[in-house]
Structure formats: C-alpha cells, structure tokens
Design a protein around this motif. Structure first.
Motif, PDB file in Angstrom:
ATOM      1  N   LEU A   1     -12.834  12.944 -19.571  1.00 15.94           N
ATOM      2  CA  LEU A   1     -13.345  12.850 -20.938  1.00 15.94           C
ATOM      3  C   LEU A   1     -13.241  11.428 -21.463  1.00 15.94           C
ATOM      4  O   LEU A   1     -14.135  10.958 -22.182  1.00 15.94           O
ATOM      5  N   MET A   2     -12.158  10.729 -21.123  1.00 19.80           N
ATOM      6  CA  MET A   2     -12.047   9.331 -21.535  1.00 19.80           C
ATOM      7  C   MET A   2     -13.165   8.501 -20.914  1.00 19.80           C
ATOM      8  O   MET A   2     -13.812   7.697 -21.595  1.00 19.80           O
ATOM      9  N   SER A   3     -13.407   8.705 -19.627  1.00 20.68           N
ATOM     10  CA  SER A   3     -14.470   7.957 -18.949  1.00 20.68           C
ATOM     11  C   SER A   3     -15.838   8.310 -19.518  1.00 20.68           C
ATOM     12  O   SER A   3     -16.694   7.432 -19.707  1.00 20.68           O
ATOM     13  N   PHE A   4     -16.036   9.595 -19.806  1.00 21.11           N
ATOM     14  CA  PHE A   4     -17.300  10.033 -20.395  1.00 21.11           C
ATOM     15  C   PHE A   4     -17.505   9.357 -21.756  1.00 21.11           C
ATOM     16  O   PHE A   4     -18.601   8.870 -22.069  1.00 21.11           O
ATOM     17  N   GLY A   5     -16.449   9.335 -22.570  1.00 20.40           N
ATOM     18  CA  GLY A   5     -16.547   8.694 -23.882  1.00 20.40           C
ATOM     19  C   GLY A   5     -16.879   7.225 -23.783  1.00 20.40           C
ATOM     20  O   GLY A   5     -17.728   6.713 -24.524  1.00 20.40           O
ATOM     21  N   GLU A   6     -16.207   6.521 -22.871  1.00 17.19           N
ATOM     22  CA  GLU A   6     -16.488   5.096 -22.698  1.00 17.19           C
ATOM     23  C   GLU A   6     -17.927   4.867 -22.248  1.00 17.19           C
ATOM     24  O   GLU A   6     -18.601   3.936 -22.707  1.00 17.19           O
ATOM     25  N   ALA A   7     -18.417   5.723 -21.354  1.00 11.38           N
ATOM     26  CA  ALA A   7     -19.792   5.579 -20.867  1.00 11.38           C
ATOM     27  C   ALA A   7     -20.796   5.831 -21.993  1.00 11.38           C
ATOM     28  O   ALA A   7     -21.795   5.114 -22.133  1.00 11.38           O
ATOM     29  N   ARG A   8     -20.535   6.848 -22.811  1.00  9.90           N
ATOM     30  CA  ARG A   8     -21.438   7.131 -23.921  1.00  9.90           C
ATOM     31  C   ARG A   8     -21.391   6.025 -24.974  1.00  9.90           C
ATOM     32  O   ARG A   8     -22.427   5.664 -25.554  1.00  9.90           O
TER      33      ARG A   8
ATOM     34  N   GLU B   1     -25.661   6.902 -15.987  1.00 14.40           N
ATOM     35  CA  GLU B   1     -25.302   7.542 -14.719  1.00 14.40           C
ATOM     36  C   GLU B   1     -23.816   7.885 -14.700  1.00 14.40           C
ATOM     37  O   GLU B   1     -23.420   8.968 -14.233  1.00 14.40           O
ATOM     38  N   ALA B   2     -22.991   6.982 -15.189  1.00 14.83           N
ATOM     39  CA  ALA B   2     -21.553   7.242 -15.241  1.00 14.83           C
ATOM     40  C   ALA B   2     -21.252   8.484 -16.068  1.00 14.83           C
ATOM     41  O   ALA B   2     -20.430   9.324 -15.692  1.00 14.83           O
ATOM     42  N   ALA B   3     -21.922   8.611 -17.197  1.00 10.58           N
ATOM     43  CA  ALA B   3     -21.714   9.773 -18.060  1.00 10.58           C
ATOM     44  C   ALA B   3     -22.112  11.061 -17.348  1.00 10.58           C
ATOM     45  O   ALA B   3     -21.445  12.092 -17.472  1.00 10.58           O
ATOM     46  N   VAL B   4     -23.206  11.018 -16.590  1.00 17.89           N
ATOM     47  CA  VAL B   4     -23.663  12.209 -15.870  1.00 17.89           C
ATOM     48  C   VAL B   4     -22.644  12.636 -14.825  1.00 17.89           C
ATOM     49  O   VAL B   4     -22.350  13.835 -14.669  1.00 17.89           O
TER      50      VAL B   4
ATOM     51  N   LEU C   1     -13.931  12.390  -6.379  1.00 18.00           N
ATOM     52  CA  LEU C   1     -15.098  11.645  -5.906  1.00 18.00           C
ATOM     53  C   LEU C   1     -16.066  11.368  -7.058  1.00 18.00           C
ATOM     54  O   LEU C   1     -16.631  10.270  -7.162  1.00 18.00           O
ATOM     55  N   ALA C   2     -16.257  12.357  -7.925  1.00 22.74           N
ATOM     56  CA  ALA C   2     -17.149  12.163  -9.068  1.00 22.74           C
ATOM     57  C   ALA C   2     -16.608  11.095 -10.004  1.00 22.74           C
ATOM     58  O   ALA C   2     -17.368  10.275 -10.536  1.00 22.74           O
ATOM     59  N   ALA C   3     -15.284  11.085 -10.205  1.00 22.34           N
ATOM     60  CA  ALA C   3     -14.672  10.057 -11.052  1.00 22.34           C
ATOM     61  C   ALA C   3     -14.866   8.673 -10.446  1.00 22.34           C
ATOM     62  O   ALA C   3     -15.138   7.700 -11.158  1.00 22.34           O
ATOM     63  N   ARG C   4     -14.757   8.582  -9.113  1.00 16.04           N
ATOM     64  CA  ARG C   4     -14.986   7.298  -8.443  1.00 16.04           C
ATOM     65  C   ARG C   4     -16.446   6.873  -8.572  1.00 16.04           C
ATOM     66  O   ARG C   4     -16.754   5.690  -8.767  1.00 16.04           O
ATOM     67  N   ALA C   5     -17.346   7.845  -8.468  1.00 18.06           N
ATOM     68  CA  ALA C   5     -18.777   7.530  -8.634  1.00 18.06           C
ATOM     69  C   ALA C   5     -19.047   7.044 -10.048  1.00 18.06           C
ATOM     70  O   ALA C   5     -19.836   6.105 -10.260  1.00 18.06           O
ATOM     71  N   ALA C   6     -18.402   7.664 -11.037  1.00 14.04           N
ATOM     72  CA  ALA C   6     -18.566   7.227 -12.428  1.00 14.04           C
ATOM     73  C   ALA C   6     -18.031   5.809 -12.612  1.00 14.04           C
ATOM     74  O   ALA C   6     -18.655   4.985 -13.287  1.00 14.04           O
ATOM     75  N   GLY C   7     -16.884   5.524 -12.011  1.00 12.65           N
ATOM     76  CA  GLY C   7     -16.315   4.182 -12.113  1.00 12.65           C
ATOM     77  C   GLY C   7     -17.215   3.131 -11.496  1.00 12.65           C
ATOM     78  O   GLY C   7     -17.376   2.043 -12.051  1.00 12.65           O
ATOM     79  N   ARG C   8     -17.807   3.471 -10.357  1.00 14.82           N
ATOM     80  CA  ARG C   8     -18.728   2.516  -9.721  1.00 14.82           C
ATOM     81  C   ARG C   8     -19.959   2.303 -10.589  1.00 14.82           C
ATOM     82  O   ARG C   8     -20.448   1.179 -10.741  1.00 14.82           O
ATOM     83  N   ALA C   9     -20.467   3.380 -11.184  1.00 14.44           N
ATOM     84  CA  ALA C   9     -21.640   3.252 -12.057  1.00 14.44           C
ATOM     85  C   ALA C   9     -21.322   2.369 -13.263  1.00 14.44           C
ATOM     86  O   ALA C   9     -22.140   1.529 -13.655  1.00 14.44           O
TER      87      ALA C   9
ATOM     88  N   ARG D   1     -21.850   4.430  -1.204  1.00 14.07           N
ATOM     89  CA  ARG D   1     -22.325   5.792  -0.981  1.00 14.07           C
ATOM     90  C   ARG D   1     -21.415   6.843  -1.607  1.00 14.07           C
ATOM     91  O   ARG D   1     -21.552   8.032  -1.325  1.00 14.07           O
ATOM     92  N   VAL D   2     -20.492   6.400  -2.461  1.00 11.40           N
ATOM     93  CA  VAL D   2     -19.577   7.363  -3.075  1.00 11.40           C
ATOM     94  C   VAL D   2     -20.336   8.377  -3.928  1.00 11.40           C
ATOM     95  O   VAL D   2     -19.946   9.549  -4.023  1.00 11.40           O
ATOM     96  N   GLY D   3     -21.457   7.968  -4.515  1.00 11.90           N
ATOM     97  CA  GLY D   3     -22.263   8.897  -5.294  1.00 11.90           C
ATOM     98  C   GLY D   3     -22.837  10.011  -4.427  1.00 11.90           C
ATOM     99  O   GLY D   3     -22.871  11.178  -4.843  1.00 11.90           O
ATOM    100  N   GLU D   4     -23.312   9.668  -3.221  1.00 16.22           N
ATOM    101  CA  GLU D   4     -23.823  10.697  -2.306  1.00 16.22           C
ATOM    102  C   GLU D   4     -22.724  11.687  -1.951  1.00 16.22           C
ATOM    103  O   GLU D   4     -22.936  12.913  -1.956  1.00 16.22           O
ATOM    104  N   ALA D   5     -21.557  11.144  -1.621  1.00 15.64           N
ATOM    105  CA  ALA D   5     -20.438  12.014  -1.272  1.00 15.64           C
ATOM    106  C   ALA D   5     -20.066  12.910  -2.449  1.00 15.64           C
ATOM    107  O   ALA D   5     -19.811  14.106  -2.281  1.00 15.64           O
ATOM    108  N   ALA D   6     -20.046  12.337  -3.643  1.00 13.74           N
ATOM    109  CA  ALA D   6     -19.693  13.119  -4.831  1.00 13.74           C
ATOM    110  C   ALA D   6     -20.706  14.233  -5.079  1.00 13.74           C
ATOM    111  O   ALA D   6     -20.329  15.354  -5.438  1.00 13.74           O
TER     112      ALA D   6
END
Length: 396
Positions: free
Chosen positions: A187-194, A161-164, A145-153, A122-127
């Motif tokens: 930005l690193m996480s966003f790049g990896e997701a893209r 979803e991670a990129a969003v 929290l958003a970074a954790r949600a991205a990591g879970r995605a 539920r980390v995405g809901e919390a984020a």
C-alpha cells in the motif's frame, strides 16, 4: 489451499477453435504439453527452457516442435533452438484443456524459470506468471516478485505500471489472512506510485489504509510513514494546506513515535511545521522546524536535516529572513546533490528561487529555475512540471 477465482484465459471464437482443435487432435500428448507450456510462456521460448519445464530431453522437445510445425501450429527459430506459437489462441485452447490447478502450476514453473535466469529486466514477466499461479505457500513469493516489479517500474519512472503491480499483488493478498504485514508495504508503494502520477486521492486512500494497519499493530514507525505519505509523500515538493486530517495524523504519529530522536521523528516534525501553514502561529511552526533541525544534527542524518531546513524556510515567511532562507535552501540543495535525492534538491531549489527573488537577485534565481527544470524533466511528475512555466510567466 486457496486459489484465485480469476481465470487467465481468453474466450476463443467457435470457428477458430474448431480449426485449432482439428490440428491439435493429430498431435501426441507430449507435443500438446510442449505447446501448452509455450502458450503459457508467451512469445518465443528456447528449446532447453521448454525441456526444463516439461521435464524431458531437448531432443524430445525438438521432435515435438517438428510435429507441431508440420501441423502449422508453431514457428521454429533459426537452427531449431527456439519456437513460438503461430497465434496466442492456440495456447488458449490448449490451456483450457487442463484444470485450474494444472494451469497455475504451469504459470509457477514458468515464473521460477524466468526468475532463475537472474535478469532484473524480466522481473515483471516472472511476477506476471507468479501472480497468475499464486496459491497457498506460493502467494508470498508471488507478492514479493510483484513488489520487485513495482520497484523496478518506479526506478524507470513508469509510475502507472508500478501502481498496477501493487494492485495485482494486493488482489492476491485478499486470499491470505492475516495479511497486514505484507499489505502495508504494498500500500505504501501503491500510494507513492499514485502520487508520482498525480493521482492524489487514490494515494491518500492507500495511506489511510496503512494508518489503520499501523493502529491495529501498534506500530508508530508505520503510522509515521502513513502520515508522511498522506501529506503528499516523503519527498513532497509541496504540502496540502488547511488540511486538519493531515495535521491530526501527523500529531498522532508524533505521539506514537515517542520522544526518542529518530529520522522519522525529524521528518514528521518538519512536515507538521509545514502542514500548519495558515492554521497556527509562525512561532510554533518555526519551533517545530528547529526542533527537527536540532534532532537531525544530533543524529547526523543529512537527508533528514535537509527536510528540516526546508521546513524552517517555509516557516520563515516574509522579508525579515530572506538571506537566511536563501542560505538554508542552498544547504538543502547541497544535501540533495550529495545524497542523490532529486526531490530534496528540487525542494531546495524551489525555496531558493523565492528567496532570491525577494532579495532582488533575479539572475541567480534564473539559474535555479533552469536547474529545477532539468530535475522536473528527469522526474516526469506533475507535481514538479508546473513550476517552471509558472515562474517563467512571472516575468521580471
């Protein structure tokens, strides 16, 4: 205290609003507040949770829900232990009644309640709620929290979803200054997701922004990370050739890292060796790969060694080193398997397929192709998925 300008509400049609407002007008203030929290929460919510957020007893919440049910505004679950609004528009009308600061406070309370439950799913809901309520000192918490949600995605291969999540967190950070320290990992996480979703240009733009941050901070390790990301990621199965910008960035990163042995220096040396394909002599490319290999062995870093060996396989083109490439590639595969690094294993199998074909060991190559295909199915990334049909189409 700074607040986001974007409102988390929808436009309610005038006719619908009139019906809802007539029903709400008969309710006590407590009932309206309970429904407002339920509207911010979204979906069905337990009575004790509502009581905690509104800061009243469960009996008082139960009474408020009975009143709201009589007004045909909520549906109550079995035993009266949970409730949900009959329509999201009811919540929208209630939320519009309060100020922006009050609205954001409700989102923060909901986010903290969900986070306190400790359910990773539920980390995405919390984020979502933390970002909607982010202001002042809470921005760092919301971004985390958003970074954790991205990591879970990313972990469940939901790359878009991670990129969003990263984009939403970066949007919140626009209201912070200075923000480099928090912005760079996002930005690193966003790049990896893209990259994982096949959007190379968007990924590279993000890594270029990281490189700019690294230069401002004089951070060689971050610059190396940006250079590796720009070269299609840490675990790149392929590297863009004839790309002077990539070569320049990798060279700059080597200078910034300095000569001391480190896993990042191994990775940058190995990546530069591959990036120089068709741009420099084989002798130099082999030398870079072997420098990376020697450093990885000194460091006893198996994953770094795997990528160094892969770089040497790439540099040793032609028929003279087929057997050595097949053996090095086998070690890369073994390292990937031992470390659980699917991308490293896939890289080793790709290199091994080519070497085995050149040795005429077609049956062994078919085994590698099948294994590579299983990895590609698990990763669900365009960069991996096209290889198997290509290989199968080559025939015998």
């Amino acid at each position: 205290m700074r607040l986001l300008a974007v409102e988390d509400v929808a436009v309610v049609p005038a006719g619908v609003r009139a019906v809802i407002e007539r029903r709400l007008a008969r309710l006590r203030p407590l009932t309206r507040q309970v429904l407002r929290v339920a509207g911010v929460w979204g979906g069905e919510v337990d009575v004790p949770v509502l009581a905690s957020i509104v800061e009243v007893g469960c009996d008082a919440v139960a009474g408020a829900l009975d009143e709201a049910r009589a007004a045909r505004l909520v549906s109550v679950g079995a035993g009266g232990r949970s409730a949900g609004l009959i329509h999201a528009l009811v919540g929208e009308v209630l939320v519009e009644e309060v100020s922006t600061s009050q609205r954001r406070e409700l989102h923060r309370r909901v986010a903290r309640t969900i986070e306190a439950a400790g359910d990773p799913a539920r980390v995405g809901e919390a984020a979502h709620h933390a970002l909607a309520g982010a202001s002042g000192d809470d921005i760092g918490w919301a971004v985390d929290l958003a970074a954790r949600a991205a990591g879970r995605a990313m972990a469940v291969l939901a790359y878009e979803e991670a990129a969003v999540w990263c984009e939403r967190a970066l949007e919140v950070l626009r209201f912070e200054a200075p923000r480099d320290a928090a912005e760079a990992p996002l930005l690193m996480s966003f790049g990896e997701a893209r990259l994982a979703s096949g959007e190379v240009e968007a990924a590279r733009a993000a890594f270029e922004r990281v490189a700019a941050i690294a230069r401002r901070r004089g951070d060689g390790e971050l610059l190396a990370d940006a250079a590796l990301g720009f070269g299609l990621g840490f675990g790149a199965i392929e590297v863009q050739w004839l790309d002077p910008v990539q070569v320049e960035l990798l060279t700059e990163a080597l200078d910034a890292l300095g000569p001391e042995p480190s896993p990042r220096r191994v990775w940058v040396l190995a990546r530069l060796s591959v990036a120089l394909s068709f741009m420099d002599e084989e002798e130099r490319r082999v030398a870079l790969a072997e420098e990376a290999e020697a450093m990885a062995r000194v460091l006893d870093d198996r994953r770094a060694l795997g990528y160094a060996l892969a770089a040497r396989c790439d540099a040793w083109s032609g028929p003279d080193h087929c057997r050595e490439r097949a053996e090095d590639a086998a070690e890369v595969v073994a390292t990937g398997l031992a470390s659980g690094d699917l991308r490293l294993e896939a890289l080793g199998r790709r290199l091994r397929v080519v070497a085995l074909w050149e040795l005429g060991e077609v049956a062994a190559a078919d085994v590698e192709i099948a294994a590579f295909g299983r990895i590609a199915e698990r990763l669900r990334q365009p960069r991996y998925q096209w290889y198997v049909p290509l290989w199968q189409g080559r025939g015998r």
